[in-house]
Design an enzyme around this catalytic site. Structure first.
Site, mmCIF file in Angstrom:
data_model
loop_
_atom_site.group_PDB
_atom_site.id
_atom_site.type_symbol
_atom_site.label_atom_id
_atom_site.label_comp_id
_atom_site.label_asym_id
_atom_site.label_seq_id
_atom_site.Cartn_x
_atom_site.Cartn_y
_atom_site.Cartn_z
ATOM 1 N N CYS A 1 0.822 -1.222 0.000
ATOM 2 C CA CYS A 1 0.000 0.000 0.000
ATOM 3 C C CYS A 1 0.854 1.269 0.000
ATOM 4 C CB CYS A 1 -0.931 0.004 1.201
ATOM 5 S SG CYS A 1 -1.970 -1.457 1.286
ATOM 6 N N HIS B 1 -9.379 3.231 -0.775
ATOM 7 C CA HIS B 1 -7.952 2.917 -0.831
ATOM 8 C C HIS B 1 -7.606 2.179 -2.125
ATOM 9 C CE1 HIS B 1 -3.963 1.946 0.277
ATOM 10 N NE2 HIS B 1 -4.172 0.908 1.045
HETATM 11 N N1 COA Z 1 -16.800 2.919 4.911
HETATM 12 C C1 COA Z 1 -17.987 3.542 4.794
HETATM 13 N N2 COA Z 1 -18.987 3.112 3.986
HETATM 14 C C2 COA Z 1 -18.740 2.003 3.262
HETATM 15 C C3 COA Z 1 -17.524 1.323 3.318
HETATM 16 C C4 COA Z 1 -16.535 1.813 4.181
HETATM 17 N N3 COA Z 1 -15.361 1.209 4.293
HETATM 18 N N4 COA Z 1 -17.576 0.271 2.480
HETATM 19 C C5 COA Z 1 -18.788 0.285 1.920
HETATM 20 N N5 COA Z 1 -19.504 1.337 2.382
HETATM 21 C C6 COA Z 1 -20.898 1.679 2.069
HETATM 22 C C7 COA Z 1 -21.206 1.728 0.589
HETATM 23 O O1 COA Z 1 -21.097 3.034 0.076
HETATM 24 C C8 COA Z 1 -22.647 1.270 0.572
HETATM 25 O O2 COA Z 1 -23.490 2.342 0.973
HETATM 26 P P1 COA Z 1 -24.966 2.522 0.364
HETATM 27 O O3 COA Z 1 -25.715 1.268 0.722
HETATM 28 O O4 COA Z 1 -25.486 3.741 1.044
HETATM 29 O O5 COA Z 1 -24.768 2.658 -1.106
HETATM 30 C C9 COA Z 1 -22.712 0.237 1.670
HETATM 31 O O6 COA Z 1 -21.673 0.587 2.602
HETATM 32 C C10 COA Z 1 -22.494 -1.192 1.185
HETATM 33 O O7 COA Z 1 -21.418 -1.171 0.265
HETATM 34 P P2 COA Z 1 -20.711 -2.515 -0.215
HETATM 35 O O8 COA Z 1 -19.704 -2.152 -1.270
HETATM 36 O O9 COA Z 1 -21.735 -3.555 -0.529
HETATM 37 O O10 COA Z 1 -19.925 -2.921 1.098
HETATM 38 P P3 COA Z 1 -19.209 -4.268 1.397
HETATM 39 O O11 COA Z 1 -19.951 -4.921 2.517
HETATM 40 O O12 COA Z 1 -18.970 -5.042 0.165
HETATM 41 O O13 COA Z 1 -17.778 -3.750 1.911
HETATM 42 C C11 COA Z 1 -16.183 -3.606 3.614
HETATM 43 C C12 COA Z 1 -17.614 -3.244 3.186
HETATM 44 C C13 COA Z 1 -15.945 -3.039 4.988
HETATM 45 C C14 COA Z 1 -16.028 -5.120 3.659
HETATM 46 C C15 COA Z 1 -15.190 -2.990 2.573
HETATM 47 O O14 COA Z 1 -15.313 -1.583 2.588
HETATM 48 C C16 COA Z 1 -13.769 -3.403 2.872
HETATM 49 O O15 COA Z 1 -13.352 -4.510 2.522
HETATM 50 N N6 COA Z 1 -12.966 -2.515 3.514
HETATM 51 C C17 COA Z 1 -11.612 -2.835 3.924
HETATM 52 C C18 COA Z 1 -10.644 -2.753 2.763
HETATM 53 C C19 COA Z 1 -9.273 -3.246 3.154
HETATM 54 O O16 COA Z 1 -9.104 -4.130 3.976
HETATM 55 N N7 COA Z 1 -8.240 -2.652 2.566
HETATM 56 C C20 COA Z 1 -6.879 -2.966 2.883
HETATM 57 C C21 COA Z 1 -6.415 -2.064 3.969
HETATM 58 S S1 COA Z 1 -4.835 -2.523 4.618
#
Ligand code: COA
Length: 400
Positions: A85, A338
Site C-alpha cells: 500500500c 484505498h
Molecule cells: N466505509 C464507509 N462506507 C462504506 C464502506 C466503508 N469502508 N464500504 C462500503 N460502504 C458503504 C457503501 O457506500 C454502501 O453504501 P450505500 O448502501 O449507502 O450505497 C454500503 O456501505 C455497502 O457497500 P458494499 O460495497 O456492498 O460494502 P461491502 O460490505 O462489500 O464492503 C467492507 C464493506 C468493509 C467489507 C469494505 O469496505 C472493505 O473490505 N474494507 C476494507 C478494505 C481493506 O481491507 N483494505 C486494505 C487495507 S490494509
C-alpha cells in the site's frame, strides 16, 4: 543508517488527482492518464516531455509499459513500483531521488488502482493458504488485533477507546463530505457509526477504509528550476522508508500496540527535515487510516501524542480540522477509499492543495495552522508486525 536526505534539492511543481470511487466507465489507463496529464498540465509541461517516470500499481497493471503505452512515450525510462500500500509513495521517492541525483531534469510519479470491478474485498485474505506457519488473516482481522491489544495494554476508561475510534470515523467522513474527489461524500452521524455491523473483532463498517478506484500523479523537478513551472512549488524536505523484519506475527515480543516501522521512518524524516516538534511545526498530516485503530496508533508512532494517550487527544478534537494538528483533512482512506497504488500520492495531493491555499471552499485549514508551512504524509504497506512505513515532509518555502 538512515538516509542523508535530499532536503530542498527537488520540488513538486505539478499534481493531478482523479475523483476516487466506483469508476465503472473508466479503465485504469483512463484514470492514470487523467492524473498524469493533469499533473503535467498544471506545470505547463507536455506529458511526453518528462524525462523519466515511476508508476505504482499493485494489481492493475504490470510493467512500465502500462504507462508508456497509454502516454505514447517516446522511448523514455518507465519503472513500475510495487511496495504494497506504500507503492505510490515509493514511486514519488524514486522520482525525487532520480532528479536529485542529476540524472534527470524532470520525473513523474504516478499511482493508479482499479479495484471495484476486480472483486477485491477486505473480507478475502490476501495470502494463498500455505503450510500453516504464516497467519492467514484478512486485513480487518489483523488490524482488529491492534484495537484489542491497545485496550488491554493502556486500559482507557470503559468505552473511551470505542468512542475514540468512532470519533476518527466521524471526523474523516465529515472531512470527506467537503471534498469533491472523495469516494464517500456524506457526513456520518455518530449514532450511525455506532450501530454499523461489525466486520472483524471490534472493527465495524465505519472503522474500515473503502475499496475504491483512483489515480494521482506528481511532477518533480530540481528545486532551482521550480519557479519556472509554478509560482507555488512544494519543496521536498524529507523522504523516509523503513521496512521491518516482518517477524511480528510470530514474535512473542511484538505486542500489537505500535508499528515500530513507523517510529523508525518518522524519526528519520524529522531528522532530515529538521523537525523537533511535529505537533506544532506541521500544518497538517495525511496518515494511513486503513482502519480507525491504525490512525489512533499512528498518532503515537508519529509523535503527535504520547504512547497510550492518543485516544484522549482524539476525543479532545486535537486532530480535527480546527485542532492542534489537523489530520486527514481530505477525509483520508476512510472517505477516499484505498486504491492501493494511488493512495500515497493522493495524500500528497491534499498537502499540495492545502499548502498552496487551493482547497475547495470550506475545506481549508483554520486556526493556528495558517502560519505553518510544512505538511507530512504517512503511508503504510502491510499489516501489524510485518509492514513498510513511508513518511514524507514537504514545505511551501525553501529553507533559508
Ligand atoms: N466505509 C464507509 N462506507 C462504506 C464502506 C466503508 N469502508 N464500504 C462500503 N460502504 C458503504 C457503501 O457506500 C454502501 O453504501 P450505500 O448502501 O449507502 O450505497 C454500503 O456501505 C455497502 O457497500 P458494499 O460495497 O456492498 O460494502 P461491502 O460490505 O462489500 O464492503 C467492507 C464493506 C468493509 C467489507 C469494505 O469496505 C472493505 O473490505 N474494507 C476494507 C478494505 C481493506 O481491507 N483494505 C486494505 C487495507 S490494509
Amino acid at each position: 543508517m538512515p538516509s542523508r536526505g535530499i532536503r530542498d534539492k527537488v520540488a513538486v511543481v505539478g499534481m493531478g488527482c482523479t475523483r476516487f470511487g466506483e469508476h465503472w466507465n473508466a479503465s485504469a489507463d483512463d484514470l492514470m492518464l487523467e492524473a498524469a496529464l493533469a499533473a503535467c498540465t498544471s506545470a505547463g509541461m507536455a506529458a511526453d516531455a518528462v524525462d523519466a517516470h515511476w508508476l505504482s500499481t499493485l494489481a492493475s497493471g504490470s510493467s512500465g509499459l502500462m504507462l508508456s503505452r497509454a502516454l505514447r512515450l517516446p522511448y523514455r525510462p518507465v519503472t513500475r513500483v510495487e511496495n504494497y500500500c506504500a507503492g505510490g509513495s515509493d514511486a514519488l521517492r524514486n522520482a525525487c531521488y532520480a532528479v536529485a541525483s542529476g540524472a534527470y531534469d524532470t520525473a513523474l510519479a504516478v499511482g493508479v488502482e482499479k479495484l471495484k470491478d476486480s472483486g477485491t474485498s477486505g473480507l478475502a485474505a490476501a495470502e494463498v493458504p500455505g503450510d500453516g506457519t504464516r497467519p492467514d488473516l484478512t486485513a480487518p482481522a489483523a488490524f482488529s488485533l491492534v484495537a484489542q491489544a491497545y485496550g488491554e495494554r493502556y486500559r482507557p476508561p470503559s468505552g473511551a477507546l470505542r468512542e475514540a475510534l468512532d470519533r476518527i470515523a466521524w471526523k474523516n467522513h465529515a472531512n470527506g463530505a467537503l471534498n469533491p474527489r472523495a469516494h464517500f461524500r456524506r457526513a456520518v452521524p455518530l449514532d450511525t457509526i455506532r450501530a454499523a455491523p461489525r466486520v472483524a473483532g471490534e472493527l465495524g463498517l465505519f472503522d474500515c477504509s473503502g475499496v475504491s478506484d483512483g489515480a494521482a500523479a506528481a511532477l518533480v523537478v530540481r528545486a532551482e528550476d521550480a519557479y519556472r513551472y509554478t509560482d507555488k512549488p512544494l519543496f521536498v524536505k524529507a523522504l523516509a522508508l523503513a521496512a521491518g523484519p516482518a517477524a511480528g506475527p510470530a514474535d512473542p515480543g511484538y505486542d500489537f500496540t505500535s508499528f515500530p516501522e513507523v517510529r523508525h521512518s518518522a524519526a528519520d524524516a524529522y531528522r532530515q527535515a529538521g523537525i523537533s516538534d511535529p505537533r506544532t511545526e506541521l500544518a497538517l498530516a495525511e496518515v494511513h487510516d486503513c482502519f480507525t485503530i491504525t490512525e489512533l496508533v499512528l498518532m503515537e508512532d508519529l509523535g503527535f501524542a504520547e504512547p497510550g494517550t492518543a485516544w484522549r487527544s482524539v476525543l479532545a478534537g486535537e486532530f480535527d480540522r480546527d485542532g492542534v494538528l489537523p489530520v486527514n483533512t481530505d477525509g483520508g482512506l476512510k472517505a477516499f477509499g484505498h486504491p492501493i497504488g494511488a493512495s500515497g500520492l493522493r495524500m500528497l495531493f491534499e498537502c499540495w492543495l492545502q499548502l498552496r491555499g487551493e482547497t475547495p471552499e470550506g475545506a481549508a485549514l483554520t486556526g493556528n495552522t495558517a502560519h505553518r508551512k510544512l505538511a507530512l504524509t504517512h503511508n503504510l504497506g502491510g499489516g501489524p508486525g510485518e509492514c513498510l512505513s513511508f513518511v514524507s515532509i514537504v514545505g511551501s518555502e525553501p529553507s533559508e
